[in-house]
Write a protein that holds these residues in place. Structure first.
Motif, short mmCIF file in Angstrom:
data_model
loop_
_atom_site.label_atom_id
_atom_site.label_comp_id
_atom_site.label_asym_id
_atom_site.label_seq_id
_atom_site.Cartn_x
_atom_site.Cartn_y
_atom_site.Cartn_z
N ARG A 72 0.82 -1.21 0.00
CA ARG A 72 0.00 0.00 0.00
C ARG A 72 0.86 1.26 0.00
O ARG A 72 0.60 2.21 -0.74
N THR A 73 1.91 1.26 0.82
CA THR A 73 2.79 2.43 0.86
C THR A 73 3.49 2.62 -0.49
O THR A 73 3.63 3.75 -0.97
N CYS A 80 2.36 1.79 -3.39
CA CYS A 80 1.39 2.29 -4.37
C CYS A 80 1.03 3.75 -4.10
O CYS A 80 0.75 4.49 -5.05
N GLU A 81 1.04 4.17 -2.86
CA GLU A 81 0.86 5.59 -2.56
C GLU A 81 1.99 6.41 -3.17
O GLU A 81 1.76 7.52 -3.70
N ILE A 106 1.35 6.89 -6.93
CA ILE A 106 0.38 7.96 -7.22
C ILE A 106 1.07 9.32 -7.16
O ILE A 106 0.82 10.21 -7.98
N ARG A 107 1.97 9.49 -6.21
CA ARG A 107 2.70 10.76 -6.12
C ARG A 107 3.68 10.92 -7.28
O ARG A 107 3.95 12.05 -7.71
N ILE A 132 6.78 9.81 2.59
CA ILE A 132 6.45 8.40 2.32
C ILE A 132 7.43 7.51 3.08
O ILE A 132 8.65 7.70 2.99
N GLU A 182 -5.40 4.68 -9.15
CA GLU A 182 -5.87 4.95 -7.79
C GLU A 182 -6.31 3.68 -7.08
O GLU A 182 -6.44 3.65 -5.84
N ALA A 201 -3.19 -0.28 -5.24
CA ALA A 201 -2.86 -0.95 -3.98
C ALA A 201 -3.88 -2.03 -3.65
O ALA A 201 -3.53 -3.19 -3.39
#
Length: 922
Positions: free
Chosen positions: A277-278, A280-281, A284-285, A351, A400, A403
């Motif tokens: 999840r981190t 994939c965040e 997105i950035r 992050i 979006e 994740a």
């Protein structure tokens, strides 16, 4: 003989119509996990050839599949009808004056196009992982993308024009006004219908928005319906529908790409995160940032490669939920590169990472990072159970949702028992690949796969409205699910497009659109155990561009396919039949055994090892006895060989080289070397160095009468540089054993290597003095044999390190042709060879079309067609004013000289000439 084959043989050259059982199987196999055996294979070299094929197929109502490299993974390059292989006549490439466009034929390998564009700082947009083997025809027909291409630089987006042949044999060149005018008259109905379909689709707001939405992410499921909303001109619609159509609408005989910039400055960072999840965040950035590629790897993917040498130790200590991103930035200048790196650091602020992110511009470090990414798929393939298939599926999600979708996919794989599976992908595009192994020989396992695929489709489409195929093409694999992803209206539109272009449904039927809901579970390829050294093969075809016998007889992939079938027949108690008979020549006699295939193979298979093993089994008692005698009496053999050469020259003086060449079946070459002789031992002062003159240079002397012997040239060079050469005792009766190893006489060859080892140990005082050899193939064998016991140098390696600093060099005038021997390529010693040649010559020509020369020790004498085939393209790359040619293996030089008319010699000759003292000028 069928009417179809009769028609083809009447109108095509005999060697372009293939009906033998061996090649129907071998040539008809692609990289997918499906198999169909063609009724006939045709090699098409021109549009007229293809028109002949289409006419015959239409008259006999047989399907036609166009085939480029066969690296496709979804079953779109196989056929049980006519398989039309794209020949070298379609391997054309024309770069515009400003390099802004490149016009290429479908037979060009994508990597070769990029090699030609590289001096201009440009490349084509598509960058599939298979670009080193995939041909333009397949790249365009599948709308292949890759790690950096995304959706902005694929074939659809960078298309400038094309030449296409339709099912009825009509040719349209969209870049030629006269062709467009003629087509407007002959195919007014087709153009009118395309215009109407486009207009109706754009007017249907719901459908048009659906299409636009679907192509915001990577999508190769079904046809390129975006052509109907992106363009109004029916010619533009037609051309863009051809992209991604997988040969079901027509044949692309030429395509023009808008090229893209290839930035010279690059930096990469391998960043580890505590969980998916981190990671994939972070993706997105990074999406709006100036990054060229962002590759996601889950923890099982990292596990699959973590124990490989030189990879970061931290990979082995990561938690089980961890993930990684491989980030690359590119720029036109070093300053701009640093600005982009700073932007990435800014975007990642806050992050959580396992350790601080750090970019590297060191090519070796960046290459190591990318080996992490590229090594994942082959690692799973190499570890799979024998008899199973490695599958790589290819989906895309809205970024979006990446994740959640990745976690769901991991859970789905575990639920169905695919515990070895890994996930990686092009994260910026939401594009995930998942790799797992599957046994298609067990009905229960096939049922498990069917249930899994149903669940994957429900996850990708039902939950996330993603793409079931992002870049691998629909093929047979996803054809039954096209309507599930697109809905009835869009799929009906695809059916109308197919019927419009191919009303008789003869072009690759069953691909993209297939009404059989079980099509993806039928015609599955068997993968029986064959030989342990090749059972890991995934039949990807990456090896083929490097193989000197490819398209003469068989490629490494095709040899393995054939051996698997022979093993299957043997296990089932079936006769080998004509496949076994034909394999002796096509599989064994014409294999160079060079091993270059292993350098491109994702799992490192050297098919030459297979060939040598099978040759050894084929030897009869008498042949074994002769070869064993050779090993024990090599000095006698060398003497007899020299006498044979002298006798041959005496005969040639009477009847001529050409007639003697014909009488000997091509074994006698023009020019044929004169008989060699061993160098004389010479005493002198200087630093001791052991020199072993290999048998190739001792038996085959120079091609030009009066030239010095190779051994004498090297002895002179060593003495000139202040060394005192030591020749091993009895060296003229010694051999490294390579000649027997190539015939499969492993034990006898090892005996010869051990005898030579003892002589080298004695001469060097157990490694006190350096040891050199003058033939790369022999050097490579002994380097492997002596590993850890004695340091041995190939001549050019020693020359760079130890001779150049001691010699005064005056460079050769005029271009010098370089051939890098396959052993040098495999050992990674080519950089030193080029360094040595650059010290001796201002202008170097290295033909890119030549990998292994195909002479392969004695193959050039026994099956000269292999050498001729391997060098068939070299003539177009050598300038007429070439001063000479250099290489590092005597038999290679014989073949190169015979085929080019240029005198190829060891690079030692050029170094000796360029380092002569002034008082002894050339």
């Amino acid at each position: 003989m069928s009417q179809l084959i009769h028609h083809l043989r009447q109108h095509l050259p005999e060697n372009q119509v293939i009906t033998d059982e061996l090649r129907l199987l071998a040539y008809g196999t692609d990289a997918s996990f499906y198999r169909l055996i063609p009724e006939v294979i045709t090699i098409v070299e021109t549009e007229n050839d293809l028109k002949t094929v289409l006419t015959a197929a239409r008259q006999n109502q047989r399907p036609v599949t166009f085939r480029a490299a066969g690296t496709s993974l979804s079953g779109q390059a196989i056929s049980d009808g006519v398989l039309a292989l794209i020949g070298e006549g379609f391997a054309t490439c024309e770069i515009s004056a400003d390099a802004g466009k490149v016009t290429v034929g479908p037979g060009m390998v994508g990597g070769e196009v990029n090699r030609r564009l590289a001096p201009h700082g440009r490349k084509i947009g598509p960058d599939p992982a298979s670009i080193g083997a995939a041909r333009i025809g397949g790249i365009a027909a599948n709308n292949a993308s890759g790690m950096c291409c995304g959706t902005a630089q694929n074939s659809y987006r960078t298309l400038a024009g094309m030449r296409v042949m339709l099912a009825d044999g009509t040719v349209l060149d969209t870049e030629d006004a006269r062709s467009r005018d003629a087509f407007s008259l002959s195919h007014a109905v087709l153009l009118g219908e395309l215009e109407r379909l486009g207009r109706n689709t754009r007017d249907n707001t719901r459908l048009a928005e659906r299409i636009r939405h679907k192509f915001k992410i990577k999508n190769t499921t079904g046809y390129s319906l975006n052509a109907l909303v992106d363009y109004e001109d029916p010619f533009d619609i037609l051309a863009h529908l051809m992209i991604g159509s997988e040969g079901t609408l027509g044949f692309i005989s030429r395509i023009t790409y808008q090229t893209v910039v290839e930035d010279p400055y690059k930096a990469s960072a391998l960043v580890f995160f505590p969980d998916i999840r981190t990671a994939c965040e972070a993706v997105i950035r990074l999406k709006p940032q100036p990054v060229a590629a962002v590759e996601l790897l889950d923890r099982p993917a990292l596990h699959s490669v973590e124990n490989k040498p030189v990879l970061p130790a931290i990979m082995r200590a990561l938690g089980e939920d961890a993930a990684a991103l491989l980030i690359e930035v590119r720029a036109a200048s070093a300053d701009l590169l640093q600005e982009k790196i700073a932007a990435v650091h800014g975007a990642m602020d806050g992050i959580a990472t396992v350790e601080p992110m750090a970019f590297s511009t060191d090519p070796a470090t960046c290459d190591m990072y990318w080996k992490v990414r590229k090594g994942t798929f082959p690692s799973v393939g190499a570890m799979r159970r024998t008899g199973t298939t490695v599958l790589i599926e290819d989906v895309a999600f809205p970024i979006e949702s990446l994740a959640d979708a990745t976690l769901d996919l991991q859970a789905l794989l575990r639920h169905h028992g695919y515990h070895e599976a890994i996930i990686f992908g092009h994260a910026l595009e939401g594009n995930l690949h998942f790799v797992f192994t599957q046994d298609f020989g067990d009905p229960a396992e096939v049922d498990r796969y069917a249930r899994f695929m149903d669940d994957v489709c429900q996850l990708v489409v039902g939950k996330y409205d993603g793409s079931l195929k992002a870049e691998h093409g629909t093929g047979r694999n996803m054809a039954p699910f096209v309507e599930m992803e697109w809905g009835k209206d869009a799929t009906d539109l695809m059916r109308r497009i197919k019927a419009l272009f191919d009303p008789e449904n003869l072009l690759n039927p069953g691909v993209i659109l297939n009404d059989n809901p079980h099509a993806h579970l039928e015609n599955l390829k068997p993968m029986p155990a064959a030989e342990d050294i090749v059972d890991r093969c995934i039949e990807c075809g990456f090896c083929e561009p490097l193989c000197p016998s490819h398209r003469l007889t068989l490629s490494p992939r095709q040899r393995i396919v054939s051996v698997r079938e022979l093993s299957r027949r043997a296990a089932a108690g079936e006769p080998a039949g004509s496949i076994g008979e034909d394999y002796a020549y096509m599989g064994l006699d014409t294999c160079a055994g060079c091993g270059l295939c292993s350098t491109a193979c994702p799992v490192g298979i050297d098919t030459g090892d297979l060939t040598r093993r099978l040759r050894g089994r084929r030897l009869g008692d008498s042949a074994r006895a002769v070869n064993a005698w050779t090993g024990r009496n090599f000095g006698t053999l060398a003497t007899v060989s020299r006498l044979g050469l002298s006798a041959g020259h005496a005969v040639a003086a009477v009847v001529g080289d050409r007639l003697l060449g014909r009488l000997s079946g091509g074994a006698w070459k023009s020019p044929m070397p004169h008989a060699g002789k061993a160098p004389a031992a010479r005493t002198g002062s200087g630093d001791p160095v052991v020199y072993f003159p290999t048998c190739g240079g001792r038996i085959f002397g120079p091609s030009n009468a009066g030239d010095a012997q190779l051994g004498d040239v090297i002895v002179e060079l060593l003495r000139r540089a202040g060394y005192a050469p030591i020749l091993p005792a009895g060296f003229d009766s010694l051999c490294c054993g390579q000649m027997l190893a190539s015939k499969g006489m492993t034990e006898e060859a090892e005996g010869m290597s051990r005898t030579l080892e003892a002589a080298l140990m004695a001469a060097s005082e157990n490694g006190r003095y350096p040891v050199i050899m003058d033939a790369s193939t022999c050097s490579a064998r002994m380097q492997q044999h002596l590993a850890g016991r004695l340091k041995l140098y190939d001549f050019h390696e020693f020359a760079v390190d130890a001779l150049l600093p001691r010699l005064m060099i005056r460079k050769q005038a005029g271009p010098v042709a370089l051939h890098v021997n396959c052993s040098v390529r495999k050992n990674g010693a080519d950089a030193k060879l080029r360094t040595l040649l650059r010290a001796c010559a201002d202008e170097i020509v290295e033909p890119a079309s030549v990998t292994c020369c195909g002479f392969a020790g004695d193959r050039g004498f026994v099956v000269p067609e292999l050498n001729q085939h391997a060098l068939r393209k070299i003539h177009n790359e050598l300038p007429a004013a070439c001063a000479c040619g250099v290489s590092t293996n005597r038999t290679c030089e014989i073949g190169l000289s015979a085929e080019t008319g240029i005198n190829y010699q060891s690079i030692a000759y050029l170094l000796e000439k360029c380092s002569r003292p002034l008082e002894n000028p050339c």
